[in-house]
Scaffold this motif. Structure first.
Motif, short mmCIF file in Angstrom:
data_model
loop_
_atom_site.label_atom_id
_atom_site.label_comp_id
_atom_site.label_asym_id
_atom_site.label_seq_id
_atom_site.Cartn_x
_atom_site.Cartn_y
_atom_site.Cartn_z
N GLU A 66 -5.85 -7.66 7.81
CA GLU A 66 -5.90 -6.43 6.98
C GLU A 66 -5.11 -6.66 5.68
OE1 GLU A 66 -8.04 -4.65 8.20
OE2 GLU A 66 -7.84 -4.57 10.37
N ALA A 67 -4.00 -7.40 5.78
CA ALA A 67 -3.24 -7.73 4.56
C ALA A 67 -4.11 -8.54 3.61
CB ALA A 67 -1.97 -8.51 4.92
N GLY A 68 -4.86 -9.49 4.19
CA GLY A 68 -5.77 -10.32 3.37
C GLY A 68 -6.82 -9.45 2.69
N HIS A 69 -7.36 -8.47 3.44
CA HIS A 69 -8.38 -7.59 2.85
C HIS A 69 -7.79 -6.82 1.67
CE1 HIS A 69 -10.54 -7.38 7.03
NE2 HIS A 69 -10.49 -8.59 6.52
N GLY A 70 -6.56 -6.34 1.85
CA GLY A 70 -5.89 -5.62 0.76
C GLY A 70 -5.78 -6.55 -0.45
N ALA A 71 -5.40 -7.82 -0.21
CA ALA A 71 -5.22 -8.76 -1.32
C ALA A 71 -6.55 -9.02 -2.05
CB ALA A 71 -4.61 -10.07 -0.82
N TYR A 72 -7.66 -9.22 -1.30
CA TYR A 72 -8.95 -9.45 -2.01
C TYR A 72 -9.30 -8.23 -2.84
CZ TYR A 72 -10.16 -12.16 2.32
OH TYR A 72 -10.17 -12.95 3.42
N LEU A 73 -9.04 -7.05 -2.26
CA LEU A 73 -9.48 -5.82 -2.95
C LEU A 73 -8.64 -5.54 -4.19
CD1 LEU A 73 -10.33 -3.78 0.25
CD2 LEU A 73 -11.94 -4.39 -1.55
N TYR A 74 -7.32 -5.80 -4.11
CA TYR A 74 -6.51 -5.65 -5.33
C TYR A 74 -7.02 -6.63 -6.39
CZ TYR A 74 -3.05 -2.59 -3.08
OH TYR A 74 -2.42 -1.53 -2.45
N SER A 75 -7.38 -7.84 -5.96
CA SER A 75 -7.90 -8.82 -6.94
C SER A 75 -9.20 -8.31 -7.56
CB SER A 75 -8.17 -10.17 -6.28
OG SER A 75 -6.98 -10.70 -5.79
N ALA A 76 -10.07 -7.73 -6.72
CA ALA A 76 -11.35 -7.21 -7.25
C ALA A 76 -11.06 -6.09 -8.26
CB ALA A 76 -12.23 -6.70 -6.11
N ALA A 77 -10.08 -5.24 -7.96
CA ALA A 77 -9.75 -4.14 -8.89
C ALA A 77 -9.19 -4.71 -10.19
CB ALA A 77 -8.75 -3.19 -8.24
N GLU A 78 -8.41 -5.79 -10.08
CA GLU A 78 -7.81 -6.39 -11.29
C GLU A 78 -8.87 -6.89 -12.27
OE1 GLU A 78 -3.42 -8.10 -10.50
OE2 GLU A 78 -4.95 -9.01 -9.24
N THR A 79 -10.04 -7.30 -11.74
CA THR A 79 -11.10 -7.78 -12.64
C THR A 79 -11.62 -6.66 -13.54
OG1 THR A 79 -12.93 -7.31 -11.13
CG2 THR A 79 -11.91 -9.49 -10.94
N LEU A 80 -11.25 -5.42 -13.21
CA LEU A 80 -11.69 -4.28 -14.03
C LEU A 80 -10.66 -3.92 -15.10
CD1 LEU A 80 -13.09 -2.44 -10.95
CD2 LEU A 80 -14.47 -2.93 -12.99
N GLY A 81 -9.58 -4.70 -15.16
CA GLY A 81 -8.61 -4.52 -16.24
C GLY A 81 -7.42 -3.66 -15.87
N VAL A 82 -7.14 -3.50 -14.58
CA VAL A 82 -5.96 -2.74 -14.18
C VAL A 82 -5.04 -3.72 -13.45
CG1 VAL A 82 -7.00 -2.00 -11.97
CG2 VAL A 82 -5.24 -0.60 -13.00
N SER A 83 -3.73 -3.53 -13.56
CA SER A 83 -2.84 -4.49 -12.91
C SER A 83 -2.50 -4.04 -11.48
CB SER A 83 -1.56 -4.68 -13.71
OG SER A 83 -0.72 -3.57 -13.50
N ARG A 84 -2.22 -5.03 -10.66
CA ARG A 84 -1.85 -4.73 -9.27
C ARG A 84 -0.57 -3.90 -9.22
NH1 ARG A 84 -2.56 -9.13 -4.61
NH2 ARG A 84 -4.15 -9.70 -6.10
N ASP A 85 0.36 -4.22 -10.12
CA ASP A 85 1.63 -3.46 -10.16
C ASP A 85 1.37 -1.98 -10.39
OD1 ASP A 85 3.06 -5.71 -9.75
OD2 ASP A 85 3.71 -5.96 -11.83
N GLU A 86 0.43 -1.71 -11.31
CA GLU A 86 0.09 -0.32 -11.64
C GLU A 86 -0.50 0.39 -10.40
OE1 GLU A 86 -2.91 1.51 -14.95
OE2 GLU A 86 -2.17 -0.51 -15.30
N LEU A 87 -1.37 -0.32 -9.70
CA LEU A 87 -2.02 0.29 -8.53
C LEU A 87 -1.00 0.54 -7.42
CD1 LEU A 87 -5.32 -1.80 -8.44
CD2 LEU A 87 -4.98 0.50 -9.36
N ILE A 88 -0.12 -0.43 -7.23
CA ILE A 88 0.87 -0.27 -6.16
C ILE A 88 1.85 0.86 -6.51
CG2 ILE A 88 2.80 -1.44 -4.97
CD1 ILE A 88 0.93 -3.94 -4.98
N ALA A 89 2.16 0.97 -7.81
CA ALA A 89 3.05 2.08 -8.22
C ALA A 89 2.37 3.43 -7.91
CB ALA A 89 3.35 1.96 -9.71
N GLN A 90 1.06 3.49 -8.09
CA GLN A 90 0.34 4.75 -7.79
C GLN A 90 0.40 5.07 -6.29
OE1 GLN A 90 -3.63 4.19 -9.28
NE2 GLN A 90 -2.99 4.25 -11.42
#
Ligand code: FAQ
Length: 331
Positions: free
Chosen positions: A91-115
């Motif tokens: 499940e941790a791996g799934h979270g990591a792939y998905l944050y990476s997929a979101a990052e390709t849209l121009g948002v940073s992982r730090d920003e998402l985790i802060a949310q």
């Protein structure tokens, strides 16, 4: 944002000559089942819809480690413990792939985790329920991963390339998770009376929240219209919920346990199960942060984030050192 650059290769070039045609061209590509890739032009609403859904999905995988993680130290056998550790790690791996997929849209992982940590971002309602017995680990694998797969198989055909590709791998792993959950339930259901009662109790508590995972009814779903037009969501919330019920009820019968719904019945004419009303008030309360474990889940994530600060610092220092070495080597 690099994703805002316009890829003007091939057919995109013609559309770029007339900015008014960009959206039309985008829709034609979506209709033709072509994948939209990060550097290609996309409507801003499409981008924000994807960031919203993919990040909520990533948060769900990460928060979703907590209910089952609760049982790692108390798994009844070494074999079950090894399986559970591997599952939670997946499940941790799934979270990591998905944050990476979101990052390709121009948002940073730090920003998402802060949310997530601020309580602003949503994650799946299901992970705000407690795991009070070992049978809950079986029920999560069987029902929660089962519902997740039902919802996510169509996402493998979603129009956004990085999300679709992440979902292929995630679904493969989740089908293993679902089988291990069913296997655990089967062992309990064929065990002592006390074990069978545990399996029944877990089904009683997880059934309705699992049905809520598919989201609000189609009539009140805010995003379905645009999401389906853009081929992100391929099958509606209600249709998937129905498929899940039709798929899962025979499995409960096989286990010899009873779905906690007195209105559940097979409709021969329509070749589907009818089921009782879902308590949407409970769903809304969970989404508002008032579920049984919302506060506990966020507290656990905040504390893990704070305790992991030194790891992030060390990784950044290491990466900076590597970059410096590479620059010196190139000079
Ligand atoms: N919980 O207009 P719609 C897993 C929100 S992963 C919380 O219908 P949409 C693996 C929705 O965000 C489970 N919020 O929305 C695992 C929206 O709020 P917003 C997660 C929910 O996006 C297993 C509002 O209600 N899976 O289990 C929920 O078109 C075991 C209006 O709803 C995914 O995320 C909910 N259940 O459809 C891990 C799959 N439902 O943003 C560990 C990807 C709805 O306007 C252990 N996501 N909302 O504030 C999707 O397919 C979609 O986002 C839906 C919702 C179908 C979930």
């Amino acid at each position: 944002m690099y994703t805002q650059e316009l890829d003007v290769r091939g057919a995109d070039a013609a559309a770029a000559a007339d900015p008014g045609m960009l959206e039309q061209h985008f829709l034609a590509r979506v209709d033709a089942e072509q994948k939209i890739e990060p550097k290609e032009w996309m409507p801003e609403r499409y981008r924000s819809m994807l960031i919203r859904q993919i990040s909520q999905h990533a948060h769900s995988e990460i928060v979703g480690m907590l209910p089952e993680g609760n049982w790692i130290t108390r798994a009844p056998t070494l074999r079950r413990k090894a399986i559970l550790i591997a599952k939670v790690q997946d499940e941790a791996g799934h979270g990591a792939y998905l944050y990476s997929a979101a990052e390709t849209l121009g948002v940073s992982r730090d920003e998402l985790i802060a949310q997530l940590l601020s309580g602003k971002a949503k994650y799946s309602s299901i992970f705000n329920y407690p795991t009070t017995t070992w049978a809950d680990v079986g029920a999560i694998g069987w029902l929660v991963d089962g519902a997740a797969i039902m919802n996510q198989i169509p996402l493998c055909r979603c129009s956004y390339g990085p999300y679709a590709r992440a979902m292929v791998r995630i679904c493969r792993e989740e089908s293993f998770h679902q089988r291990q959950g069913f296997d655990l339930m089967l062992h309990l259901a064929r065990g002592t009376d006390e074990q069978k009662a545990m399996a029944q109790d877990a089904l009683n508590r997880w059934w309705w929240p699992a049905l809520m995972m598919f989201g609000p009814p189609d009539a009140t779903s805010t995003h379905s219209g645009e999401s389906q037009r853009w081929k992100i969501k391929r099958i509606s919330n209600d249709e998937l919920r129905q498929k899940f019920v039709d798929f899962t009820v025979p499995q409960a019968k096989f286990l010899g346990i009873t779905v906690p719904d007195p209105l559940l019945r097979w409709n021969e004419a329509q070749q589907r199960h009818e089921f009782g009303p879902i308590d949407w008030n409970e769903f809304e309360q969970v989404l508002k942060g008032n579920g049984p474990c919302n506060a506990e889940r966020l507290a656990a994530r905040r504390s893990a984030h704070a305790e992991g600060a030194w790891v992030r610092e060390a990784a950044s220092a290491h990466a900076a050192k590597q970059r410096l070495r590479a620059t010196r080597h190139a000079a």
